[in-house]
Design an enzyme around this catalytic site. Structure first.
Site, PDB file in Angstrom:
ATOM      1  N   TYR A  87      -3.032   2.902  11.978  1.00  0.00           N
ATOM      2  CA  TYR A  87      -3.445   4.138  11.202  1.00  0.00           C
ATOM      3  C   TYR A  87      -4.927   4.431  10.963  1.00  0.00           C
ATOM      4  CZ  TYR A  87       1.475   4.113  10.543  1.00  0.00           C
ATOM      5  OH  TYR A  87       2.794   4.159  10.798  1.00  0.00           O
ATOM      6  N   THR A 135      -8.178   7.735  10.476  1.00  0.00           N
ATOM      7  CA  THR A 135      -8.563   8.444   9.342  1.00  0.00           C
ATOM      8  C   THR A 135      -9.516   9.684   9.876  1.00  0.00           C
ATOM      9  OG1 THR A 135      -9.877   8.940   7.401  1.00  0.00           O
ATOM     10  CG2 THR A 135     -10.719   7.141   8.955  1.00  0.00           C
ATOM     11  N   ASP A 136      -9.272  10.864   8.980  1.00  0.00           N
ATOM     12  CA  ASP A 136      -9.987  11.849   9.572  1.00  0.00           C
ATOM     13  C   ASP A 136     -11.502  11.994   9.194  1.00  0.00           C
ATOM     14  OD1 ASP A 136      -9.310  11.927   6.725  1.00  0.00           O
ATOM     15  OD2 ASP A 136      -9.837  13.735   6.151  1.00  0.00           O
ATOM     16  N   GLY A 169       0.874  -1.133  -0.070  1.00  0.00           N
ATOM     17  CA  GLY A 169       0.017  -0.154  -0.038  1.00  0.00           C
ATOM     18  C   GLY A 169       0.773   1.323   0.154  1.00  0.00           C
ATOM     19  N   TYR A 195     -16.975   3.656   5.698  1.00  0.00           N
ATOM     20  CA  TYR A 195     -15.318   3.589   5.853  1.00  0.00           C
ATOM     21  C   TYR A 195     -15.126   4.280   7.209  1.00  0.00           C
ATOM     22  CZ  TYR A 195     -10.750   5.167   5.373  1.00  0.00           C
ATOM     23  OH  TYR A 195      -9.177   5.454   5.475  1.00  0.00           O
TER      24      TYR A 195
END
Length: 299
Positions: free
Chosen positions: A105, A107-108, A11, A131
């Site tokens: 990790y 996400t916003d 990725g 998501y």
């Protein structure tokens, strides 16, 4: 030497992490295909996660792997939840059994976008799409296990590999004379290499006692480039900084509202993240998004 298990090695972020972490320990990289170490991991299948972790016996698990197809997640909620929501909890459970630590990790898109100022780690998440909901579930799963961990939230990730906004714009600029780009969604474009380099800087601070270090620094941090822009502003900057812009067919870029570009998943109108905490705790100097973009495009 610290043994580091890295998921999602093909990725955008995972590929960069292979390079930045290799000076800090023995990096065993795994993905959905069989890797050079003879292992493969499928985050939708908990048994493969457990098998790989027990086989490798890492001291640190770094997990950038995720289901990142934001729109497709709306029609594949079970798969998105398996990869983004359930798998991080399984990783955390296995790490705890080994006495290892986890870097994950997020996400916003866990925020609803109703604010007008950057979100801090104390702001209440309220995701507006599948998501975001699954990524938030993953955060909570790790926290519930109680393993030493860092959850690094980032935003608008791009690089010169994979699928991302930057590559889409570069491709379309060579194919079309006019592009219409959303101008009422605001965030911080963030280079995958910056994320990987910042992660390595953090890990390097705890090499003498990694688990103790992670236990003391345990928690959620926002890791993005500084500054903010809209998708339209990002696109305009791409075309300005691209050293190959003489090859464009593009003549005009038009700013449009979100309602003129409907998508299956609702995006937050504002998702800038406040990075004061990670800069203060780890002494990181995070670059402005425009400076990183200039470096990427060789302007």
């Amino acid at each position: 030497m610290t043994r580091i298990l890295l998921t999602g090695s093909t990725g955008q972020v995972g590929w960069e992490l292979q390079r930045t972490l290799m000076t800090l320990g023995e990096v065993i990289s795994v993905g959905r295909e069989i890797s050079s170490c003879g292992l493969r991991i499928d985050l939708s299948q908990p048994n493969t996660i457990r098998h790989v972790i027990r086989e490798v016996q890492p001291e640190l698990i770094v997990n950038p792997a995720a289901y990142t197809a934001v729109d497709k997640a709306e029609s594949e909620p079970e798969l998105a939840m398996a990869v983004n929501g359930t798998a991080p909890g399984v990783i955390a459970e296995e790490a705890k059994l080994l006495g290892a630590g986890v870097i994950h990790y997020s996400t916003d898109y866990i925020f609803n976008g109703h604010q007008a100022t950057p979100y801090t780690e104390q702001d209440e998440p309220c995701p507006q799409n599948i998501y975001g909901k699954t990524k938030l579930a993953g955060e909570k799963a790790i926290q519930a296990v109680g393993v030493p961990h860092l959850i690094l939230r980032t935003s608008w990730v791009y690089s010169l590999r994979g699928k991302n906004f930057l590559l889409t714009m570069l491709k379309l600029a060579r194919e079309r004379e006019e592009l219409r780009v959303v101008d009422d969604q605001v965030g911080a474009p963030t280079w995958s290499r910056m994320i990987a380099e910042s992660t390595a800087q953090i890990v390097s601070q705890g090499t003498q006692d990694l688990i103790g270090f992670l236990s003391r620094k345990n928690g959620i941090y926002h890791l993005t480039a500084t500054g903010q822009t809209s998708w339209y502003g990002f696109a305009k900057a791409i075309f300005e900084y691209d050293s190959q812009r003489n090859e464009y067919k593009l003549e005009k870029v038009v700013a449009i509202p979100s309602e003129q570009y409907p998508t299956p998943a609702k995006r937050p109108a504002y998702s800038s993240l406040d990075t004061e905490k990670i800069s203060r705790v780890f002494g990181l100097v995070l670059p402005n998004w425009q400076r990183n973009l200039e470096l990427v495009l060789g302007s």
